[in-house]
Scaffold this motif. Structure first.
Motif, PDB file in Angstrom:
ATOM      1  N   VAL A 126       0.858  -1.189   0.000  1.00 47.01           N
ATOM      2  CA  VAL A 126       0.000   0.000   0.000  1.00 47.01           C
ATOM      3  C   VAL A 126       0.894   1.238   0.000  1.00 47.01           C
ATOM      4  CG1 VAL A 126      -1.775   1.290   1.235  1.00 47.01           C
ATOM      5  CG2 VAL A 126      -1.810  -1.216   1.261  1.00 47.01           C
ATOM      6  N   VAL A 127       0.783   2.048  -1.053  1.00 49.12           N
ATOM      7  CA  VAL A 127       1.598   3.264  -1.171  1.00 49.12           C
ATOM      8  C   VAL A 127       0.665   4.470  -1.083  1.00 49.12           C
ATOM      9  CG1 VAL A 127       3.326   4.506  -2.500  1.00 49.12           C
ATOM     10  CG2 VAL A 127       3.176   1.999  -2.675  1.00 49.12           C
ATOM     11  N   GLU A 128       0.691   5.154   0.043  1.00 46.77           N
ATOM     12  CA  GLU A 128      -0.230   6.265   0.300  1.00 46.77           C
ATOM     13  C   GLU A 128       0.403   7.196   1.331  1.00 46.77           C
ATOM     14  OE1 GLU A 128      -2.722   8.953   0.560  1.00 46.77           O
ATOM     15  OE2 GLU A 128      -3.549   7.344  -0.700  1.00 46.77           O
ATOM     16  N   SER A 174       3.812  -1.380   3.497  1.00 44.39           N
ATOM     17  CA  SER A 174       3.390  -0.054   3.063  1.00 44.39           C
ATOM     18  C   SER A 174       4.567   0.882   2.847  1.00 44.39           C
ATOM     19  CB  SER A 174       2.426   0.554   4.091  1.00 44.39           C
ATOM     20  OG  SER A 174       3.082   0.775   5.319  1.00 44.39           O
ATOM     21  N   ALA A 175       4.257   1.976   2.148  1.00 41.00           N
ATOM     22  CA  ALA A 175       5.223   3.057   1.929  1.00 41.00           C
ATOM     23  C   ALA A 175       4.447   4.357   1.865  1.00 41.00           C
ATOM     24  CB  ALA A 175       5.999   2.829   0.625  1.00 41.00           C
ATOM     25  N   ASP A 176       5.102   5.470   2.282  1.00 33.44           N
ATOM     26  CA  ASP A 176       4.401   6.760   2.288  1.00 33.44           C
ATOM     27  C   ASP A 176       4.974   7.759   1.292  1.00 33.44           C
ATOM     28  OD1 ASP A 176       6.773   7.429   3.495  1.00 33.44           O
ATOM     29  OD2 ASP A 176       5.896   8.011   5.416  1.00 33.44           O
ATOM     30  N   ASN A 177       5.896   7.301   0.428  1.00 30.59           N
ATOM     31  CA  ASN A 177       6.413   8.170  -0.635  1.00 30.59           C
ATOM     32  C   ASN A 177       6.864   7.324  -1.809  1.00 30.59           C
ATOM     33  OD1 ASN A 177       9.523   7.737  -0.540  1.00 30.59           O
ATOM     34  ND2 ASN A 177       8.987   8.114   1.608  1.00 30.59           N
ATOM     35  N   GLY A 178       7.046   7.969  -2.961  1.00 29.17           N
ATOM     36  CA  GLY A 178       7.361   7.238  -4.179  1.00 29.17           C
ATOM     37  C   GLY A 178       8.705   6.534  -4.157  1.00 29.17           C
ATOM     38  N   MET A 179       9.712   7.181  -3.572  1.00 31.45           N
ATOM     39  CA  MET A 179      11.045   6.574  -3.529  1.00 31.45           C
ATOM     40  C   MET A 179      11.026   5.297  -2.693  1.00 31.45           C
ATOM     41  SD  MET A 179      14.036   7.170  -4.842  1.00 31.45           S
ATOM     42  CE  MET A 179      14.181   8.946  -5.079  1.00 31.45           C
ATOM     43  N   ASP A 180      10.362   5.372  -1.546  1.00 30.28           N
ATOM     44  CA  ASP A 180      10.266   4.204  -0.679  1.00 30.28           C
ATOM     45  C   ASP A 180       9.476   3.092  -1.353  1.00 30.28           C
ATOM     46  OD1 ASP A 180      10.776   2.788   1.668  1.00 30.28           O
ATOM     47  OD2 ASP A 180       8.912   3.435   2.605  1.00 30.28           O
TER      48      ASP A 180
END
Length: 227
Positions: free
Chosen positions: A6-8, A30-36
Motif C-alpha cells: 500500500v503506497v499512500e 506499506s510506503a508513504d512516498n514514491g522513492m520508498d
C-alpha cells in the motif's frame, strides 16, 4: 494469501486500508512516498501494489514507469484525480486498474481480487467471504448468517456468490442470468427477480430495506457495502 504493498502518503487512509486488508486475510506492507515504494517493491516482492498518484519524492506515475521497466507486478492506482485524462494516463503507464477517491473498502478488495484472479493460482485467492453477518464459503458451498446455516438452492448460491465477489458492482439481469443460470435469453431476464426475491427472503432482516442485495433501478442488482 497475497501480499499487498500500500503506497499512500495520507497516514489515516493508509492505516485504514492496511487494517481492512489484513482483516480480509491479506499480508500487507506499506510506503508513504514514491522513492520508498520503489525500494519496497524490490525488497518485499508484493503480489500487487495499491498506488496513490500524488506522492512525495516520486509521483505515482513515475513509480509506475520505474516499476514497469523490470516488473509485471499488478498495480491499482487509487487517487483523487478522476478525470478521463488522468485515468488514461495511469493505465497508459502500466496500471492494471484505477479507483477514484473516495472509495468503499469492499470495492477496493473486489478490484484487488479481480486483478489477482488474472495473475495468481487459485489457491492464493480468497475462498471464504465475510460480509457483515454473512459467511459465504465458496469451496464448500455453504452460507452462514450469524453462525447459523442458511439453506440455498444451487442457483441462489451461484447468484449470491456472483454478486458478493464484487461488492458495489451493478450487474444487469442478463449478466446474472448468464453467470448464475447459464442462459442468455432476454425473455428469461425477469427470472432473476424471482431468485432475488427468494434470496432476500432468506438473508435480509428487512426485505423492504435490503442490506445485502440492492436494486439498481433501470439496470439490475448489486451487493451493497456491508461495513
Amino acid at each position: 494469501m497475497a501480499k499487498i504493498l500500500v503506497v499512500e502518503d495520507e497516514e489515516k487512509l493508509r492505516i485504514s486500508v492496511e487494517k481492512f486488508l489484513i482483516s480480509e486475510g491479506f499480508t500487507v506492507c506499506s510506503a508513504d512516498n514514491g522513492m520508498d515504494a520503489v525500494k519496497k517493491i524490490k525488497a518485499e516482492i508484493p503480489d500487487l501494489m495499491i498506488l496513490d498518484i500524488m506522492l512525495p519524492e516520486l509521483s505515482g506515475i513515475q513509480v509506475c514507469q520505474i516499476v514497469r521497466q523490470d516488473s509485471d507486478t499488478p498495480i491499482i492506482i487509487v487517487t483523487a484525480l478522476g478525470s478521463e485524462e488522468d485515468i488514461l494516463t495511469g493505465l497508459g503507464k502500466g496500471a492494471d486498474d484505477y479507483i477514484v477517491k473516495p472509495f468503499r473498502m469492499r470495492e477496493l478488495v473486489a478490484r484487488i481480487q479481480a486483478v489477482l484472479r488474472r495473475r495468481l493460482p487459485a489457491q492464493f485467492l480468497k475462498k471464504v467471504l465475510y460480509l457483515g453477518e454473512l459467511t459465504i464459503d465458496l469451496e464448500t458451498v455453504r452460507l452462514l448468517k450469524n453462525g447459523n446455516r442458511i439453506s440455498l438452492t444451487p442457483t441462489e448460491f451461484r447468484l449470491l456468490s456472483m454478486l458478493a465477489k464484487e461488492p458495489g458492482r451493478a450487474f444487469t439481469r442478463l449478466q446474472l442470468l448468464e453467470g448464475a443460470i447459464g442462459e442468455s435469453y432476454e425473455n428469461y431476464e425477469r427470472v432473476i427477480d424471482t431468485h432475488i426475491f427468494n434470496l432476500r427472503r432468506k438473508i435480509e432482516s428487512n426485505r423492504g430495506k435490503p442490506r445485502y442485495i440492492e436494486t439498481v433501478f433501470g439496470i439490475g442488482y448489486r451487493f451493497g457495502d456491508t461495513i
